[in-house]
Design an enzyme around this catalytic site. Structure first.
Site, mmCIF file in Angstrom:
data_model
loop_
_atom_site.group_PDB
_atom_site.id
_atom_site.type_symbol
_atom_site.label_atom_id
_atom_site.label_comp_id
_atom_site.label_asym_id
_atom_site.label_seq_id
_atom_site.Cartn_x
_atom_site.Cartn_y
_atom_site.Cartn_z
ATOM 1 N N HIS A 221 9.821 -2.875 -10.390
ATOM 2 C CA HIS A 221 8.666 -2.347 -11.103
ATOM 3 C C HIS A 221 8.310 -3.322 -12.207
ATOM 4 C CE1 HIS A 221 8.457 1.538 -9.209
ATOM 5 N NE2 HIS A 221 9.753 1.660 -9.318
ATOM 6 N N CYS B 194 4.038 -4.636 -9.327
ATOM 7 C CA CYS B 194 2.694 -4.408 -9.823
ATOM 8 C C CYS B 194 2.357 -5.513 -10.816
ATOM 9 C CB CYS B 194 2.621 -3.063 -10.552
ATOM 10 S SG CYS B 194 3.134 -1.695 -9.527
#
Lengths: 395, 565
Positions: A164, A206
């Protein structure tokens, strides 16, 4: 009679000419082959594969890393040259309905865990500090060989990270982060210590493109799964296991890599095309400005595989040292000697712009505009309340 | 001068507030009611969404197919129940063991506070039976509970059958990371409470229960099931618990998503969900549901065994199968599948449910109103009380002001206006009789507080005693000059400033201030320093001074009625 004897002479002459030309062609082909042979400057390959997230619902990050591990191993890099860091154990998680497996395709098509996985850094050992120590080589004395990155200046290193992330950082273990600046500095340390020849950095998180924005060392090529402001999406929802199995970008990279074999001549430009926006929903990005070779001359196996270059020739080739290169390198040495003294630290962070360390002395001007009006109002109210005769108490 | 310290402006402000107060109160009340009623309408309701990352979507494959087995168990259970009259403990133990659980029992008994209407004895005793399915590859640190309450009047045999069939199915899976406890309780909520108390090792209701032999770790979530028929037309969800406590909204969202996935019809408060939220019908039905939920919460009763779990911060729901006259019926397999999905997703939890709301109102199963949106309605209703209190206060104040103007002025010293100014601005300075401020200098206690001024020629309605109460309050407490005292002002009875009772600080500082007064006065006024009895009680201009008088009498020591002339 003369015509008759003329023709075979012509034929012979032509044949001789052809043979000569073939010879020269063959010669130049040999030269080309030799050129190709020494095209890439690396002699060994390393891979550092990092998965930074734990918990069962981050199954897909472990599957991402393991699928790259699988490809890299299949294409020839041995375990001794792979540093695999997995932050959580999905295969033996209590919630895994298929224990000892990690699937990358739903319906259990492909088990990337395999039989011979060697995880070097596992579970809580995957920290930012350990990762940076591995990269820079500053590991504690007792570290086993499998946990070290023993690369040299002729190593091509593949670094793959997933987890992440956000704009400028990557989250490790749900409790700490590595920033793009730290990563860039680590790579610069590697360059200065001559720990790599060329480096390929792939990140699937991301806003992954933010992680390669700050690189400044030469010979680095970077790929990311999404641009700043975009999220990388997951793929392969599997109801039997109950989680998403892969991320989109790595899923398509894996599909692409499945078609590579150690002899393929596919180059980096093909890798750049791997996941277009229609499939990936996010826009993958890449950065090649620090890389000295043209990406179309860079083979996939230069980074993903460990290919021993063997060429069989029947002709002899005389290898001439490239005088031009030698002279220029000599000149560089001389120039370097001259330039020894005035070395100074490169300005890596514009600190003065970020941290205001000293307030600048400004000349005092009488207040104007809003401040003047405000003070006038205050003074007016004061005098109205208390009477003008109290001015003498003020002045 | 400032707005609040200028007596003229203050009076004007007070009058304004008093005039507007009644309409403001009405407006506030109406606003509160209107806001509450508007809660069911689209801008204030939101669609529900899963907040917990670990639970994710409904991405599981339900494989439960034990419908026949469930029905078989149900029939057996019903037969044994009828035969034994109470919970067939031995049969349950045997069956649970055959399914593969670790079985334990717990007996409990309780003396009910009121006699039972059917029996003369009012002692209730029973046995709970529970089986634990241990997680195959995890340490038993957390658990989930599936419970079926069996009471003397509620025959939940199908629920028991489904529980056993689900236990058999779950036992065959290897992906459990938490233990699952299958609990069958006797006497409905009493058994559940006994079990919970023994599980958490507390005793809050005075139940005598045997200690639990088997435990399974901290309970993360619980589902209570009540099914009395082989087929159901809908599942009713109950969320209100003891004292109106609610489970975390995520649990409800989870269940609702599985209902949607399986096509199960789920109702809330017995009402179907409105499909159409764009026209007026949907919100109206939502409003009805919402008000029903408020009523049920207000009753404080736990509407199902789940209500007792909530006290231990275990999120729980009760599902009731309803068999009504509808065409489409669902059998036990559908309900079982939904439960399997819910439990599989709960299995993914890493922490207790805490991401979503704990206080909410539900106009429909897929819509909610959070506390941030319904609290202002209650706030508006409470504002009425605040406004009324303010009005009372200012009326007490006003009633003091009125007679002053009515009484004219007999040689008022030039001090009074400044006195008022002084007293209001001189908060905290106390009644210092020695302090002599020049009249025009603000911010000091003016000569009003000189004793001689108190003794002589003070017009009625004089406000004293800002120093009496050295409050830091905005409204400098003023003394109330009783009009009747003014009426009697012809007499030489000294004006008796009666401090308005600002209770605590008032009494203490009043004593001090008045002591200074009386000290300053010095003459043989038989005034007890703390005694300012309202000379009048009846002849007030209204109930408010009466009220004030009563308050003061209550708060201050009244030793004698009035000082003797």
């Amino acid at each position: 009679m003369a015509a008759n004897s003329f023709r075979p002479r012509v034929v012979t002459a032509l044949a001789g000419l052809l043979a000569l030309s073939f010879g020269s062609l063959a010669d130049s082909r040999i030269e080309d082959q030799a050129e190709q042979f020494f095209r890439s400057g690396h002699t060994n390959n390393w891979a550092v594969l990092v998965c930074t997230s734990r918990f069962w619902f981050n199954y897909r990050h472990v599957a991402n890393t393991l699928s790259v591990y699988r490809s890299v191993k299949r294409l020839g890099i041995p375990d001794s040259h792979i540093v695999l860091m997995l932050a959580d154990d999905m295969a033996c998680n209590a919630r895994n309905p298929k224990p000892a497996t990690v699937f990358s395709h739903k319906n259990m098509e492909l088990n990337v865990y395999g039989d011979d996985v060697e995880v070097d850094y596992r579970s809580y050992e995957v920290t930012v500090e350990n990762f940076l120590r591995v990269l820079t080589g500053r590991v504690p004395p007792g570290t086993p060989r499998s946990k070290r990155l023993l690369s040299d200046d002729r190593s091509n290193i593949l670094i793959y990270m997933t987890g992440h992330g956000g704009n400028g950082f990557l989250k490790f273990q749900d409790s700490e982060e590595i920033t793009n600046i730290e990563l860039a500095d680590a790579f610069e340390q590697m360059w200065q210590k001559r720990r790599y020849n060329e480096l390929l950095f792939i990140i699937d998180t991301c806003q992954g493109a933010s992680m390669y924005e700050r690189f400044y060392s030469p010979n680095i090529m970077a790929l990311a799964s999404s641009q700043v402001g975009e999220d990388s999406l997951s793929h392969q929802p599997d109801p039997a296991i109950g989680v998403h199995l892969m991320d989109r970008y790595t899923f398509y990279v894996l599909e692409f890599l499945e078609e590579i074999n150690p002899a393929s001549q596919t180059n980096m430009n093909d890798l750049f095309q791997v996941c277009p926006k229609s499939l990936c929903v996010s826009t993958p990005g890449h950065r090649t400005d620090l890389f000295q070779r043209d990406p179309k001359n860079v083979l996939i196996t230069d980074f993903f595989g460990s290919v021993r270059k063997v060429e069989i020739t029947t002709e002899t080739i005389s290898l001439q040292p490239d005088l031009g290169i030698m002279e220029s390198s000599n000149k560089e040495d001389q120039i370097d000697e001259e330039r020894m003294e005035p070395l100074k630290y490169a300005e890596q962070l514009p600190v003065a712009q970020i941290i205001h360390q000293k307030p600048k002395l400004k000349d005092w001007h009488p207040p104007g505009g809003f401040i003047l009006g405000l003070w006038a109002l205050i003074i007016m109210v004061f005098f109205k309340t208390y009477g003008i005769k109290h001015m003498k108490f003020i002045f | 001068m400032g707005l609040l310290s200028d007596p003229v402006r203050r009076r004007a402000l007070a009058r304004l507030v008093l005039r507007l107060n009644a309409p403001l109160c009405v407006l506030s009340y109406v606003a509160g009611i209107a806001w509450f009623l508007a809660l069911a309408f689209p801008p204030l309701t939101q669609r529900t969404y899963m907040s917990e990352n670990a639970m994710g979507s409904t991405m599981v494959e339900e494989q439960f197919a034990g419908g026949d087995r469930a029905r078989g168990f149900a029939r057996d259970f019903a037969a044994h129940r009828r035969k034994s009259g109470a919970l067939p403990v031995a049969w349950l133990e045997r069956t649970m063991r055959s399914v593969g659980l670790e079985v334990y029992t717990q007996s409990f008994s309780r003396k009910l506070p009121f006699p039972d209407e059917t029996h003369e004895r009012y002692m209730v005793s029973g046995t709970n039976v529970y089986g634990i399915l241990r997680a195959p590859r995890a340490a038993s640190t957390e658990s989930l509970v599936l419970t079926v309450p069996c009471g003397p009047d509620s025959t939940n045999s199908q629920a028991v059958g489904l529980l056993l069939a689900l236990a058999a199915h779950f036992r065959g899976q290897i992906y459990w990371a938490k233990d699952i406890i299958f609990l069958v309780t006797e006497h409905d909520l009493l058994g559940t409470e006994a079990w919970l108390e023994a599980y958490h090792d507390v005793n809050v209701t005075g139940m005598q229960s045997s200690p639990l032999q088997g435990r399974a770790g901290a309970i993360q979530a619980a589902v209570a099931l009540e099914l009395s028929s082989d087929v159901v037309t809908s599942l009713d969800v109950a969320v209100e618990g003891l004292n109106g406590q609610l489970p975390n909204l995520d649990l409800l969202n989870l269940f609702q998503t599985f209902c949607q996935k399986g096509g199960l019809l789920c109702t809330l408060q017995g009402k179907l969900q409105a499909q159409d939220w764009t026209s007026i019908d949907g919100p109206l039905q939502g409003l009805q549901t919402l008000l029903l939920m408020v009523l049920q919460q207000a009753s404080g009763r736990p509407h199902g065994p789940h209500g007792l779990f909530l006290r231990y911060r275990v999120e729980a729901l009760t599902l009731r199968g309803i068999n009504s006259f509808r065409q489409y019926k669902y059998d036990l397999v559908a309900v079982g599948k939904a439960l399997e999905g819910v439990f599989r997703k709960l299995n993914h939890l890493l922490e207790r449910l805490h991401q979503s709301f704990f206080f909410y109102l539900l106009p429909a199963l897929s819509r909610f109103v959070s506390i941030g949106l319904y609290m202002p309605a209650a706030g508006f209703l409470l504002l009425v009380l605040g406004l009324k209190a303010l009005e009372l206060w200012m009326q007490l104040h006003e009633a003091g002001v009125g007679p002053e103007e009515a009484g004219g002025a007999s040689g008022p010293s030039p001090l009074p206006p400044q006195a008022q100014g002084g007293e209001h601005s001189g908060l905290g300075q106390g009644l210092d009789g020695t302090e002599a401020g020049s009249p025009d200098l603000p911010g000091t206690t003016v000569g009003l507080h000189h004793p001689h001024q108190l003794l002589t020629g003070l017009p009625a309605g004089r406000h004293h005693g800002a120093g009496c109460c050295a409050h830091q309050a905005l409204w400098a407490p003023a003394t109330l000059w009783h009009p009747a005292g003014a009426d009697k002002s012809g007499s030489h009875t000294p004006r008796q400033p009666v401090p308005v009772a600002r209770a605590a600080g008032g009494t203490a500082v009043t004593g001090r201030g008045l002591a200074a007064l009386s000290g300053g006065a010095g003459t043989g006024r038989a005034r007890a320093p703390h005694l300012w009895c309202p000379a009048l009680s009846a002849a007030g201009p209204g109930p408010l001074p009466l009220l004030a008088a009563l308050l003061e009498c209550a708060l201050l020591e009244v030793t004698s009625a009035c000082p003797v002339a």
